[in-house]
Scaffold this active site. Structure first.
Site, PDB file in Angstrom:
ATOM      1  N   ARG A 341     -31.381  17.156  -5.601  1.00  0.00           N
ATOM      2  CA  ARG A 341     -30.426  17.872  -5.297  1.00  0.00           C
ATOM      3  C   ARG A 341     -29.061  18.145  -6.266  1.00  0.00           C
ATOM      4  O   ARG A 341     -29.074  19.799  -5.750  1.00  0.00           O
ATOM      5  CB  ARG A 341     -29.596  17.052  -3.904  1.00  0.00           C
ATOM      6  CG  ARG A 341     -29.700  17.034  -2.903  1.00  0.00           C
ATOM      7  CD  ARG A 341     -29.840  16.563  -1.792  1.00  0.00           C
ATOM      8  NE  ARG A 341     -28.072  16.857  -1.031  1.00  0.00           N
ATOM      9  CZ  ARG A 341     -28.034  18.123   0.332  1.00  0.00           C
ATOM     10  NH1 ARG A 341     -29.363  18.282   0.197  1.00  0.00           N
ATOM     11  NH2 ARG A 341     -27.123  18.355   0.748  1.00  0.00           N
ATOM     12  N   SER A 469     -20.991  23.573  -2.401  1.00  0.00           N
ATOM     13  CA  SER A 469     -21.794  23.277  -3.625  1.00  0.00           C
ATOM     14  C   SER A 469     -21.028  23.235  -4.851  1.00  0.00           C
ATOM     15  O   SER A 469     -21.642  23.115  -5.747  1.00  0.00           O
ATOM     16  CB  SER A 469     -23.599  23.973  -3.679  1.00  0.00           C
ATOM     17  OG  SER A 469     -22.751  25.440  -2.984  1.00  0.00           O
ATOM     18  N   ASN A 472     -19.921  20.150  -5.613  1.00  0.00           N
ATOM     19  CA  ASN A 472     -20.135  18.786  -5.401  1.00  0.00           C
ATOM     20  C   ASN A 472     -21.555  19.290  -6.600  1.00  0.00           C
ATOM     21  O   ASN A 472     -21.887  18.032  -6.880  1.00  0.00           O
ATOM     22  CB  ASN A 472     -20.781  18.463  -4.395  1.00  0.00           C
ATOM     23  CG  ASN A 472     -19.021  17.701  -3.728  1.00  0.00           C
ATOM     24  OD1 ASN A 472     -18.746  16.935  -4.210  1.00  0.00           O
ATOM     25  ND2 ASN A 472     -19.084  18.059  -2.601  1.00  0.00           N
ATOM     26  N   TYR A 473     -22.289  20.449  -6.775  1.00  0.00           N
ATOM     27  CA  TYR A 473     -23.646  20.333  -6.730  1.00  0.00           C
ATOM     28  C   TYR A 473     -24.537  21.051  -7.994  1.00  0.00           C
ATOM     29  O   TYR A 473     -25.251  20.964  -8.863  1.00  0.00           O
ATOM     30  CB  TYR A 473     -24.183  20.192  -5.787  1.00  0.00           C
ATOM     31  CG  TYR A 473     -24.627  20.069  -4.496  1.00  0.00           C
ATOM     32  CD1 TYR A 473     -25.455  18.378  -4.950  1.00  0.00           C
ATOM     33  CD2 TYR A 473     -23.949  20.000  -3.332  1.00  0.00           C
ATOM     34  CE1 TYR A 473     -25.777  17.463  -3.719  1.00  0.00           C
ATOM     35  CE2 TYR A 473     -23.936  18.518  -2.785  1.00  0.00           C
ATOM     36  CZ  TYR A 473     -24.899  17.665  -2.946  1.00  0.00           C
ATOM     37  OH  TYR A 473     -25.363  16.697  -1.514  1.00  0.00           O
ATOM     38  N   MET A 474     -22.924  22.108  -8.174  1.00  0.00           N
ATOM     39  CA  MET A 474     -23.326  23.200  -9.636  1.00  0.00           C
ATOM     40  C   MET A 474     -22.868  22.496 -10.521  1.00  0.00           C
ATOM     41  O   MET A 474     -21.419  22.399 -10.520  1.00  0.00           O
ATOM     42  CB  MET A 474     -23.037  24.125  -9.215  1.00  0.00           C
ATOM     43  CG  MET A 474     -23.252  25.007  -7.867  1.00  0.00           C
ATOM     44  SD  MET A 474     -23.386  26.759  -7.191  1.00  0.00           S
ATOM     45  CE  MET A 474     -21.798  26.513  -7.584  1.00  0.00           C
TER      46      MET A 474
END
Length: 525
Positions: A341, A469, A472-474
DNA sequence: CGTATGGACTCAGAAACGTACTC
DNA sequence: CGAGTACGTTTCTGAGTCCATAC
């Protein structure tokens, strides 16, 4: 409050719980039978068997609700200065709890008592979350450090530990789920947090050099005869291509939601010739609805996994998250489902972000939002449409229509003036010159264009949450490097909190590429 | 070995709050 | 210029992931 139409006196404890319920009158929770039932059960326990109050239906909480509404209004009516002063006083009183020696503390306040508000159809919604006392709190401090004074006179801490292998500063047992803990951690801006954040992204980045062979490997396994191996292959495919979560098993006393490994047969349907229709509730009971064209082998495999199973049965019956993660470890050290993810989110950001040299600053930040949106859609990060959304849209549309009328009037007047005739629509004493009209026309066109764009962006993003995002993700280094290359002040894309959280990423080279796994990618597993 | 449980951490959207913008 | 609103930011705490350990 009133009971059976008559005023009734409650003890402070009874009244506190009544208030928790009363203030929720206009929320969705108040209409849910499970919420009301759980509340009543817990409140009844406090009231005791011989209490005057025997039936919830005879309770009229309106007086409490009105009192609360009035209090809220009073607070709202306070002047800006009063509010500011109050805030400063509170911050001053709390400052001594907000720091440890090395960094700031994230959540230094204990959770106050209230009614549990689960997400979705949570079986425990409405239950009383009791007050936490020092006797509930376990502290984790240095061996030589003085034990913090207990703020409540006559009370004492549950335990004081000296464990330097963990990062938590304190914890207590969650009163709703006594086997679970609530931790006090360091603040997001802490260097310790930053370090593990950086490691997370480095690990995801390391996938870059492995992803092709991993995809090749699981594609080969789509045809495996061994059912477990085949299920692992298909599950890995879904996690990789659709950014699904791992999907741990859940208890009956939790909301009924799923991830990849816990998908039930009814959550995926086959749509010939080769499409899969996903429809299930994921984390936080957010609906995942997607129609995906897949390769034939995946389609056939899902068909086989569904065969002969009744509703409610696991699609991947030979699989759980630990088996899946154990398999992923063979590909790369530390590889787990969630790494995909992070990897795919960061990959998407980097590949979506165009090199918009020569664009205006506004265009560049719009481009960033567009790329961000693609990531949010991939991760299925949603938000509920704001209450006033449709009204706001209507207002914007009306405004645009108004501007368009104005534009037409300006155009006619310009035509008249150019022919030496008096303008029809201008009421000014001195008629406008052609030049003035042209300028105004251009301005109006620009306003119409901007508002039309704003309108479509607003509609486009009404259910998409960009923040999750981004936080936490990019990989923040992608953003920082892109901003450096395009001369965009980083403050335009990262607010104060993100700037602090991503301090570790700020001095990245402008030519940093997430997908060029040079840094650390060649380490042996 | 597989499975259950404990434990510690990241990730999640809503609500509250603050501020800038608009009329 | 003041009020109302829209929007971004912060806080809150619930909901996941995943590892270690025990049996």
């Amino acid at each position: 409050m009133l009971y059976n139409g008559r005023p009734i006196d409650l003890t402070p404890e009874e009244e506190e719980i009544a208030t928790m319920f009363a203030v929720m009158k206009d929320t969705d929770y108040a209409t849910k039978p499970v919420f009301v039932k759980n509340f009543w059960e817990d409140w009844k326990k406090v009231l005791g068997p011989k209490h005057v109050i025997q039936k919830l239906e005879l309770c009229d909480f309106t007086p409490i609700f009105d009192w609360h509404a009035a209090e809220k209004e009073k607070k709202k009516q306070m002047s800006a200065e009063e509010k500011k002063q109050l805030k400063e006083e509170k911050a001053k009183a709390e400052e001594r709890y907000a720091w440890v020696l090395i960094d700031g503390v994230g959540n230094f306040r204990v959770e106050p008592p209230g009614l549990f508000r689960g997400r979705g159809e949570h079986p425990k919604m409405g239950k009383l979350k009791r007050r936490i006392f020092p006797e509930d709190i376990v502290l984790n401090i240095g061996k030589e450090a003085p034990v913090p004074e207990c703020p409540l006179p006559g009370h004492k801490w549950k335990e004081v530990r000296h464990d330097n292998t963990v990062t938590w500063l304190a914890f207590w047992n969650d009163p709703i789920n006594v086997k679970e803990f609530k931790y006090v951690f360091l603040h997001q801006s802490s260097s310790l947090k930053g370090k593990s954040d950086e490691e997370k992204y480095d690990k995801a980045r390391k996938l870059t050099s492995k992803i092709d062979s991993i995809r090749e490997s699981y594609t080969k396994d789509f045809k495996e005869k061994d059912v477990e191996a085949r299920q692992i292959a298909v599950a890995t495919y879904l996690i990789d291509r659709l950014a699904l979560r791992a999907g741990n098993e859940k208890d009956d006393d939790e909301a009924d939601t799923v991830g990849c490994c816990s998908l039930k047969v009814e959550h995926v349907s086959l749509s010939p010739p080769n499409s899969l229709e996903f429809d299930f509730l994921g984390k936080d009971s957010i609906r995942y609805q997607n129609s995906v064209v897949v390769n034939e082998e995946v389609y056939d495999a899902i068909h086989d996994f569904k065969k002969g199973k009744k509703e409610g049965v696991d699609l991947f019956d030979r699989l759980d998250t630990s088996k899946l993660n154990a398999h992923l470890k063979k590909y790369m050290q530390g590889l787990t489902a969630k790494v995909f993810r992070t990897y795919n989110a960061s990959y998407t950001l980097e590949t979506q972000l165009k090199e918009t040299l020569g664009a205006t600053l506004n265009e560049k930040t719009a481009e960033y939002s567009r790329a961000n949106k693609e990531v949010a859609i991939l991760c299925n990060h949603q938000r509920t449409v704001s209450k006033g959304h449709s009204a706001q849209m209507e207002r914007l549309e009306a405004k645009i229509a108004e501007l368009k009328t104005l534009r037409e009037e300006l155009a006619t007047d310009l035509g008249k003036v150019k022919k030496g005739k008096p303008p029809v629509h201008s009421t000014a004493k001195r008629p406008p010159t052609a030049e003035q009209l042209e300028k105004k026309l251009a301005q109006t066109d620009a306003r119409i264009a901007k508002m039309t764009l704003d309108l479509s962006v607003k509609e486009d993003l009404k259910t998409v949450a960009l923040g999750t995002s981004k936080i936490n993700y990019m990989d923040p280094r992608i953003t920082v490097a892109w901003c450096k290359r395009h001369e965009i002040p980083i403050e335009k894309v990262f607010n104060k909190s993100l700037l602090a959280k991503f301090a570790w990423a700020m001095n990245v080279e402008p030519n940093f590429r997430f997908c060029e796994a040079d840094g650390g990618a060649d380490e042996d597993p």
